[in-house]
Motif scaffolding. Structure first.
Motif, short mmCIF file in Angstrom:
data_model
loop_
_atom_site.label_atom_id
_atom_site.label_comp_id
_atom_site.label_asym_id
_atom_site.label_seq_id
_atom_site.Cartn_x
_atom_site.Cartn_y
_atom_site.Cartn_z
N LYS A 109 31.73 50.93 18.07
CA LYS A 109 30.89 52.09 17.80
C LYS A 109 31.65 53.16 17.03
O LYS A 109 31.12 53.77 16.10
N GLU A 110 32.91 53.40 17.41
CA GLU A 110 33.72 54.42 16.73
C GLU A 110 33.93 54.08 15.26
O GLU A 110 33.98 54.97 14.40
N GLN A 111 34.05 52.81 14.95
CA GLN A 111 34.30 52.39 13.57
C GLN A 111 33.01 52.01 12.84
O GLN A 111 33.06 51.42 11.75
N ASN A 112 31.87 52.35 13.45
CA ASN A 112 30.56 52.10 12.84
C ASN A 112 30.35 50.62 12.48
O ASN A 112 29.80 50.29 11.43
N LEU A 113 30.80 49.76 13.37
CA LEU A 113 30.68 48.32 13.14
C LEU A 113 29.64 47.66 14.06
O LEU A 113 29.25 46.51 13.82
N PHE A 114 29.22 48.40 15.08
CA PHE A 114 28.37 47.78 16.11
C PHE A 114 27.02 47.34 15.54
O PHE A 114 26.54 46.23 15.82
N GLU A 115 26.40 48.17 14.74
CA GLU A 115 25.09 47.84 14.19
C GLU A 115 25.19 46.64 13.25
O GLU A 115 24.34 45.74 13.28
N ASP A 116 26.23 46.63 12.40
CA ASP A 116 26.40 45.49 11.50
C ASP A 116 26.65 44.19 12.27
O ASP A 116 26.18 43.12 11.87
N LEU A 117 27.37 44.31 13.37
CA LEU A 117 27.63 43.13 14.21
C LEU A 117 26.33 42.58 14.78
O LEU A 117 26.09 41.36 14.76
#
Length: 338
Positions: free
Chosen positions: A302-310
């Motif tokens: 979430k901090e690295q803005n990767l959760f949505e892409d995952l």
């Protein structure tokens, strides 16, 4: 599950107990039928999870995971027990090969079907494969005394605890059960340690079958017509292979049809991630705190803005260096228990 032979050791019709029906033992068929009911309950729960009606990870964790292992153990135990009954006083090659071909063919059918339906976790060595392989090993123990089966069962159970090696990480050796990395599959029942319940069943039949049948015959006689639960379960047990092959497509079809009328609520992505992560973590048996590891990776994503892409499948977990760094950092945190 496969329909295993349930003939008595003494096949003389005049000496067969009342629990026999057309060369089969009703009690063993009923126990196999009971295991089929338990299997259907577990698979129905898996289907509900697959369509989102229960939380992700439910069928693979906690009590449900133990329930699944008990079901698999019961089928393997009964298969080992029945192998002795079907080949005493002498080994009968033709019936054995016929039964083996049925089980191996059904196992191959399951592998092919699941490869096209769920290629990322298809069933390459499930319960049918395990019973077929264990039956081949069981031939070696038919003429040996019961203690040999029990000792071999103990060795089979302990083997994955002490003999795991990267050598067995090759896909061609996954069936052995000694790989360091647990492969993904919706039904993974490798030879080790699952040979253990089969050999325990084999040894138990050698030691106690005559006594158990005598006691069952006495109890049935005292109760008149016997317990009502025996007959329907015994009928199911006599057709266990057919039931195994058709029950899951039927159940998943019913749940799918229901989902068209009343779709499951959309799950919280963060909660679904944690449950799925903890399930995979516990299956790997790495010894770290799965709760800490999964919480850490979720926060980092979430901090690295990767959760949505995952969640949208835009990130390859196996090759993305950012994921590797997060996993490494969180593994160290989980090892310390912080």
């Amino acid at each position: 599950m496969p329909e295993t032979s349930a003939t008595t050791i003494d096949e003389t019709p005049a000496e067969q107990p009342e629990v026999m029906r057309r060369g089969r033992i009703d009690l063993l068929d009923a126990l196999r039928g009971l295991a089929l009911v338990a299997m259907a309950i577990y698979h129905f729960t898996w289907d509900l999870e697959f369509f989102g009606y229960v939380a992700a990870g439910t069928a693979g964790t906690g009590g449900w995971r133990l329930f699944a292992r008990l079901i698999a153990s019961s089928f393997l135990f009964l298969a080992g027990y029945s192998l002795v009954l079907g080949h005493s006083p002498k080994f009968r090659a033709r019936p054995f090969l016929k039964r083996f071909a049925k089980i191996a063919g059904a196992a191959a059918l399951i592998s092919i079907a699941t490869f096209f339906a769920i290629p990322q976790s298809f069933i390459f060595f499930g319960i049918l494969h395990a019973i077929a392989a264990a039956s081949l090993v069981g031939i070696l123990f038919l003429r040996l005394p019961a203690p040999a089966s029990f000792l071999a069962a103990a060795a089979a159970f302990a083997a994955p605890l002490y003999l795991r090696s990267a050598f067995f990480d090759a896909p061609a050796l996954w069936w052995v059960g000694l790989s360091e990395t647990i492969p993904r599959s919706n039904d993974y029942v490798p030879l080790l340690p699952w040979l253990a319940p089969f050999l325990i069943g084999l040894g138990t039949a050698k030691l106690f079958h005559a006594m158990l049948i005598a006691r069952w015959r006495t109890a049935k006689s005292d109760e008149g017509n016997g317990k009502l639960w025996i007959k329907p379960l015994a009928i199911a047990g006599r057709h266990s292979l057919a039931i195994y092959l058709i029950h899951q497509p039927l159940l998943i079809g019913l749940v799918y049809a229901y989902s068209l009328v009343a779709p499951a609520p959309v799950p919280d992505p963060a909660q679904a991630y944690r449950l799925s992560c903890e399930q995979a973590c516990s299956r790997d048996g790495s010894g770290i705190s799965c709760s800490v590891f999964c919480g850490c990776t979720l926060d980092q994503l979430k901090e690295q803005n990767l959760f949505e892409d995952l969640n949208q499948g835009k990130i390859d977990l196996r090759t993305d260096e950012r994921i590797a760094r997060i996993a490494s950092q969180c593994t160290m945190e989980a090892q310390s228990g912080d």
